[in-house]
Motif scaffolding. Structure first.
Motif, PDB file in Angstrom:
ATOM      1  N   THR A  12      -5.804   4.395  -4.318  1.00  0.00           N
ATOM      2  CA  THR A  12      -5.452   2.979  -4.380  1.00  0.00           C
ATOM      3  C   THR A  12      -4.889   2.616  -5.740  1.00  0.00           C
ATOM      4  O   THR A  12      -5.044   3.336  -6.720  1.00  0.00           O
ATOM      5  CB  THR A  12      -6.688   2.094  -4.106  1.00  0.00           C
ATOM      6  OG1 THR A  12      -7.678   2.339  -5.107  1.00  0.00           O
ATOM      7  CG2 THR A  12      -7.259   2.362  -2.727  1.00  0.00           C
ATOM      8  N   PRO A  32      -6.091 -13.056   3.125  1.00  0.00           N
ATOM      9  CA  PRO A  32      -5.751 -11.684   3.502  1.00  0.00           C
ATOM     10  C   PRO A  32      -4.963 -10.953   2.424  1.00  0.00           C
ATOM     11  O   PRO A  32      -4.914  -9.725   2.402  1.00  0.00           O
ATOM     12  CB  PRO A  32      -4.902 -11.865   4.765  1.00  0.00           C
ATOM     13  CG  PRO A  32      -4.282 -13.223   4.617  1.00  0.00           C
ATOM     14  CD  PRO A  32      -5.319 -14.047   3.897  1.00  0.00           C
ATOM     15  N   GLY A  35      -2.850  -7.763   3.086  1.00  0.00           N
ATOM     16  CA  GLY A  35      -3.295  -7.152   4.329  1.00  0.00           C
ATOM     17  C   GLY A  35      -3.620  -5.685   4.211  1.00  0.00           C
ATOM     18  O   GLY A  35      -3.340  -4.898   5.111  1.00  0.00           O
ATOM     19  N   GLU A  36      -4.241  -5.289   3.100  1.00  0.00           N
ATOM     20  CA  GLU A  36      -4.525  -3.873   2.856  1.00  0.00           C
ATOM     21  C   GLU A  36      -5.991  -3.516   3.139  1.00  0.00           C
ATOM     22  O   GLU A  36      -6.501  -2.510   2.653  1.00  0.00           O
ATOM     23  CB  GLU A  36      -4.184  -3.535   1.402  1.00  0.00           C
ATOM     24  CG  GLU A  36      -2.708  -3.609   1.093  1.00  0.00           C
ATOM     25  CD  GLU A  36      -1.942  -2.395   1.597  1.00  0.00           C
ATOM     26  OE1 GLU A  36      -2.496  -1.291   1.552  1.00  0.00           O
ATOM     27  OE2 GLU A  36      -0.789  -2.562   2.017  1.00  0.00           O
ATOM     28  N   ASN A  37      -6.690  -4.345   3.929  1.00  0.00           N
ATOM     29  CA  ASN A  37      -8.097  -4.101   4.257  1.00  0.00           C
ATOM     30  C   ASN A  37      -8.971  -3.998   3.012  1.00  0.00           C
ATOM     31  O   ASN A  37      -9.942  -3.245   2.966  1.00  0.00           O
ATOM     32  CB  ASN A  37      -8.249  -2.819   5.095  1.00  0.00           C
ATOM     33  CG  ASN A  37      -7.547  -2.932   6.439  1.00  0.00           C
ATOM     34  OD1 ASN A  37      -7.614  -3.969   7.086  1.00  0.00           O
ATOM     35  ND2 ASN A  37      -6.870  -1.878   6.846  1.00  0.00           N
ATOM     36  N   SER A  38      -8.622  -4.749   2.010  1.00  0.00           N
ATOM     37  CA  SER A  38      -9.393  -4.818   0.773  1.00  0.00           C
ATOM     38  C   SER A  38      -9.399  -6.268   0.336  1.00  0.00           C
ATOM     39  O   SER A  38      -8.377  -6.951   0.450  1.00  0.00           O
ATOM     40  CB  SER A  38      -8.751  -3.927  -0.293  1.00  0.00           C
ATOM     41  OG  SER A  38      -9.465  -3.997  -1.506  1.00  0.00           O
ATOM     42  N   GLN A  53      -6.197  -7.266  -5.978  1.00  0.00           N
ATOM     43  CA  GLN A  53      -6.547  -6.661  -4.693  1.00  0.00           C
ATOM     44  C   GLN A  53      -6.234  -5.171  -4.776  1.00  0.00           C
ATOM     45  O   GLN A  53      -5.204  -4.778  -5.343  1.00  0.00           O
ATOM     46  CB  GLN A  53      -5.733  -7.305  -3.553  1.00  0.00           C
ATOM     47  CG  GLN A  53      -6.061  -6.759  -2.168  1.00  0.00           C
ATOM     48  CD  GLN A  53      -5.241  -7.444  -1.076  1.00  0.00           C
ATOM     49  OE1 GLN A  53      -4.115  -7.857  -1.301  1.00  0.00           O
ATOM     50  NE2 GLN A  53      -5.818  -7.569   0.119  1.00  0.00           N
TER      51      GLN A  53
END
Length: 267
Positions: A12, A32, A35-38, A53
């Motif tokens: 990451t 969001p 939108g990287e699921n973090s 993020q």
């Protein structure tokens, strides 16, 4: 049979949206971001806080970013997500937006880099505190209004007379003069609007005017400017623009209030 080990952790990077004095987790938790699921989260560094993020590094490599730049919809999605996070932070206090795709290899690398600009960030935050940005664009007709063309003189047929030639040249000179006058009037209108807006602004910036839009061939942009205005003077902005529309007859577009993007890099 050997049990499988843990799945390898994706590499990451730390994406930085903005810098502010303070912002709490609850303000950012529902965003969001990219939108990287973090989660979008605050990252303190010294006396300031960055809004960050974690994103998958491969999604923001040079090649991947170049591909995004060529995809209008994807680029617009990223820009909108970037702006939404900055706007949410700015609702809680003065916020310095960072450019789209500001990335570092880790949180620690981000902290190290941001600390070097601590003084600049503090100056920018003081400059924009309690202020917002308004955009003003001024348009005028692309061509001057037509004037009546005098009927041709001399014989209607046959070889043109010398009088016809002089009349033709006079008409050409007249057209050119009207174009020059129209251009000068447009520039004066732009200056009039800019000067009036400066009376209600704490700071201003003249931006590059946009090329003529293909779908709007009848008008030309003669002013594209941003104004940093105290929040308590928002009504003054609207009244000033309304008065300028009446007094100049120009097509004036006003947008805002925005996070002061145009005024955070001048300190």
């Amino acid at each position: 049979m050997t049990a499988p080990g843990p799945a390898p952790r994706k590499h990451t990077a730390t994406y930085v949206f903005a810098v502010c004095g303070h912002v709490d987790h609850s303000t950012l938790a529902t965003l969001p971001g990219l939108g990287e699921n973090s989660p979008v989260r605050p990252m303190p560094f010294g006396s300031l806080t960055a809004v960050v993020q974690h994103v998958e590094a491969a999604h923001f490599s040079e090649d991947a970013w170049r591909e995004r730049l060529s995809d209008h919809q994807e680029l617009e999605r990223c820009a909108r997500a970037h702006h939404d996070v900055i706007s949410a932070a700015a609702m809680r206090g003065p916020t310095v937006p960072l450019p789209l795709a500001t990335l570092y290899r880790s949180d620690e690398r981000a902290r190290q880099a941001l600390r070097q600009d601590t003084e600049r960030f503090h100056n920018a935050l003081r400059r924009i505190e309690g202020r917002v940005e308004w955009g003003v664009k001024v348009y005028t007709p692309t061509t001057p209004p037509p004037t009546a063309t005098p009927p041709p003189t001399g014989p209607g047929r046959g070889r043109p007379s010398s009088g016809d030639g002089r009349a033709y040249l006079d008409r050409k000179r007249g057209i050119q003069k009207r174009r020059e006058q129209h251009h000068d009037e447009a520039l004066r209108t732009a200056e009039t609007v800019d000067m009036a807006m400066r009376t209600v602004a704490a700071a201003s910036r003249r931006l590059r005017t946009h090329a003529q839009e293909p779908l709007e061939p009848g008008r030309t942009q003669v002013l594209n400017a941003a104004y940093l205005v105290d929040e308590k003077r928002i009504d003054d902005v609207a009244h000033t623009v309304m008065g300028l529309r009446r007094s100049t007859g120009a097509d004036i577009e006003m947008s805002g209030p925005w996070v002061p993007y145009s005024f955070v890099g001048e300190v």
